[in-house]
Design an enzyme around this catalytic site. Structure first.
Site, PDB file in Angstrom:
ATOM      1  N   ASP A   1       0.834  -1.208   0.000  1.00  0.00           N
ATOM      2  CA  ASP A   1       0.000   0.000   0.000  1.00  0.00           C
ATOM      3  C   ASP A   1       0.874   1.266   0.000  1.00  0.00           C
ATOM      4  O   ASP A   1       1.980   1.265   0.524  1.00  0.00           O
ATOM      5  CB  ASP A   1      -0.913  -0.024   1.241  1.00  0.00           C
ATOM      6  CG  ASP A   1      -2.045   0.979   1.116  1.00  0.00           C
ATOM      7  OD1 ASP A   1      -2.421   1.339  -0.012  1.00  0.00           O
ATOM      8  OD2 ASP A   1      -2.552   1.415   2.171  1.00  0.00           O
TER       9      ASP A   1
ATOM     10  N   LEU B   1      11.209 -20.160  -5.006  1.00  0.00           N
ATOM     11  CA  LEU B   1      10.177 -19.303  -4.422  1.00  0.00           C
ATOM     12  C   LEU B   1       8.849 -19.415  -5.180  1.00  0.00           C
ATOM     13  O   LEU B   1       8.828 -19.388  -6.408  1.00  0.00           O
ATOM     14  CB  LEU B   1      10.650 -17.838  -4.472  1.00  0.00           C
ATOM     15  CG  LEU B   1       9.627 -16.795  -4.023  1.00  0.00           C
ATOM     16  CD1 LEU B   1       9.475 -16.800  -2.502  1.00  0.00           C
ATOM     17  CD2 LEU B   1      10.023 -15.398  -4.497  1.00  0.00           C
TER      18      LEU B   1
ATOM     19  N   HIS C   1       2.172   3.593  -9.004  1.00  0.00           N
ATOM     20  CA  HIS C   1       2.025   2.149  -9.252  1.00  0.00           C
ATOM     21  C   HIS C   1       3.208   1.630 -10.058  1.00  0.00           C
ATOM     22  O   HIS C   1       3.718   0.542  -9.801  1.00  0.00           O
ATOM     23  CB  HIS C   1       0.713   1.858  -9.990  1.00  0.00           C
ATOM     24  CG  HIS C   1      -0.512   2.179  -9.186  1.00  0.00           C
ATOM     25  ND1 HIS C   1      -0.655   1.800  -7.864  1.00  0.00           N
ATOM     26  CD2 HIS C   1      -1.658   2.849  -9.501  1.00  0.00           C
ATOM     27  CE1 HIS C   1      -1.832   2.219  -7.414  1.00  0.00           C
ATOM     28  NE2 HIS C   1      -2.454   2.859  -8.390  1.00  0.00           N
TER      29      HIS C   1
HETATM   30  C1  IPE Z   1      -5.287  -2.836  -0.079  1.00  0.00           C
HETATM   31  O1  IPE Z   1      -5.010  -1.499  -0.267  1.00  0.00           O
HETATM   32  C2  IPE Z   1      -5.251  -3.569  -1.376  1.00  0.00           C
HETATM   33  C3  IPE Z   1      -3.951  -3.663  -2.026  1.00  0.00           C
HETATM   34  C4  IPE Z   1      -2.814  -3.236  -1.576  1.00  0.00           C
HETATM   35  C5  IPE Z   1      -3.972  -4.338  -3.288  1.00  0.00           C
HETATM   36  P1  IPE Z   1      -6.155  -0.407  -0.399  1.00  0.00           P
HETATM   37  O2  IPE Z   1      -5.469   0.903  -0.546  1.00  0.00           O
HETATM   38  O3  IPE Z   1      -7.094  -0.783  -1.473  1.00  0.00           O
HETATM   39  O4  IPE Z   1      -6.884  -0.528   1.000  1.00  0.00           O
HETATM   40  P2  IPE Z   1      -7.914   0.456   1.721  1.00  0.00           P
HETATM   41  O5  IPE Z   1      -9.067   0.604   0.804  1.00  0.00           O
HETATM   42  O6  IPE Z   1      -7.224   1.750   1.947  1.00  0.00           O
HETATM   43  O7  IPE Z   1      -8.260  -0.223   2.992  1.00  0.00           O
HETATM   44  C1  IPE Z   2      -1.687   0.175  -3.281  1.00  0.00           C
HETATM   45  O1  IPE Z   2      -1.482   1.523  -3.332  1.00  0.00           O
HETATM   46  C2  IPE Z   2      -1.827  -0.432  -4.644  1.00  0.00           C
HETATM   47  C3  IPE Z   2      -3.173  -0.892  -4.948  1.00  0.00           C
HETATM   48  C4  IPE Z   2      -4.198  -0.850  -4.155  1.00  0.00           C
HETATM   49  C5  IPE Z   2      -3.386  -1.442  -6.270  1.00  0.00           C
HETATM   50  P1  IPE Z   2      -2.694   2.551  -3.305  1.00  0.00           P
HETATM   51  O2  IPE Z   2      -3.071   2.832  -4.711  1.00  0.00           O
HETATM   52  O3  IPE Z   2      -3.786   2.076  -2.439  1.00  0.00           O
HETATM   53  O4  IPE Z   2      -1.976   3.811  -2.678  1.00  0.00           O
HETATM   54  P2  IPE Z   2      -2.593   4.834  -1.613  1.00  0.00           P
HETATM   55  O5  IPE Z   2      -3.073   4.035  -0.454  1.00  0.00           O
HETATM   56  O6  IPE Z   2      -3.685   5.559  -2.304  1.00  0.00           O
HETATM   57  O7  IPE Z   2      -1.438   5.702  -1.275  1.00  0.00           O
HETATM   58 MG    MG Z   3      -4.172   2.340  -0.445  1.00  0.00          MG
END
Ligand code: IPE
Ligand code: IPE
Ligand code: MG
Length: 248
Positions: free
Chosen positions: A21, A132, A38
């Site tokens: 995240d 792995l 990303h």
């Molecule tokens: C969790 O992250 C999902 C992934 C990292 C793929 P999110 O950014 O979607 O989670 P929430 O919505 O903040 O809980």
């Molecule tokens: C996690 O990063 C990646 C995915 C959920 C695909 P986020 O896109 O949720 O990044 P933040 O949480 O908005 O910073």
């Molecule tokens: Mg996120």
């Protein structure tokens, strides 16, 4: 094998699971579109996969796209899907070289057809590797996973192939997407939030959890090694007392 000097090779977690995240916020801080974050996150994936393989970790599960992430703007979802496909195509040679076997968990039928096809090809191409296991959680939701397991088990009961009294934890585990994989020993979430976001709800019952403030694109070799060291300093009691563990 490039072992890290402080890591105890006898206490390497078998299965590490990561909620990757923070990509969006990392990009926003740099006044860039979320997809820029990303893309940077893919670099972290490559680095962490390499370190995990080097350390002899058996399974690395990466939460790459949740069942809830389908609710994001279409452009971001599309961007993530095309990044995923590019990653799979570009990484295949490296996976083969590093003896990495690809697998996935999630509601894969929701993924675009071309992504499903690329996934299938990479899974097939790496199926004979015994290093792995890189397990990607895609269109994954813990509750959906448990729900489909209950449906499948229900059908077995209805067909008379299983008695309700014979449903035990093993039967349930065997019907999850993750059947056959060990439970995660260490669950890391980067990006500063302290929640599971529907990740591996059943499997994480005794995982050591580490919430890191580091945004995923900045989570590289050093941060990953630190997480393993943190794990190795913990005492996993599984309900017992510390004294019991020390006297064996
Ligand atoms: C969790 O992250 C999902 C992934 C990292 C793929 P999110 O950014 O979607 O989670 P929430 O919505 O903040 O809980
Ligand atoms: C996690 O990063 C990646 C995915 C959920 C695909 P986020 O896109 O949720 O990044 P933040 O949480 O908005 O910073
Ligand atoms: Mg996120």
């Amino acid at each position: 094998m490039a072992q890290h000097k402080e890591i105890d090779p006898a206490r390497i977690p078998r299965h590490v699971a990561i909620v990757m995240d923070g990509n969006g916020r990392w990009a926003e801080c740099r006044h860039q579109p979320r997809l820029f974050g990303h893309r940077a996150g893919v670099e972290s994936v490559q680095e962490v996969v390499t370190v995990a393989a080097d350390l002899g970790i058996q399974v690395l599960t990466l939460y790459a796209f949740s069942s809830e992430n389908w609710k994001r703007p279409q452009a971001e979802v599309g961007g993530l899907m095309s990044l995923l496909k590019t990653f799979l195509v570009r990484e295949l040679d490296r996976m083969l070289q590093n003896n990495v076997r690809l697998s996935c968990i999630g509601d894969l039928l929701r993924l675009p057809a071309d992504v499903q096809e690329t996934l299938e090809q990479s899974i097939k191409a790496t199926a004979a590797n015994n290093g792995l296991i890189l397990n990607l959680a895609l269109s994954y939701g813990g509750r959906a996973e448990i729900t489909q397991a209950v449906q499948r088990i229900g059908r077995l009961c209805q067909a008379g192939e299983l008695r309700p009294d014979d449903i035990d934890e093993e039967v349930i585990a065997d019907h999850l997407y993750s059947a056959g994989l060990p439970d995660p020993d260490l669950l890391i979430r980067t990006g500063g939030e302290a929640r599971l976001s529907n990740f591996l709800l059943w499997q994480s019952s005794y995982a050591e959890i580490l919430f890191s403030k580091v945004m995923w694109p900045d989570f590289r070799r050093e941060a990953f090694v630190d997480a393993i060291l943190d794990f190795q300093r913990r005492e996993r009691r599984f309900g017992k007392t510390g004294a019991q563990l020390r006297t064996g």
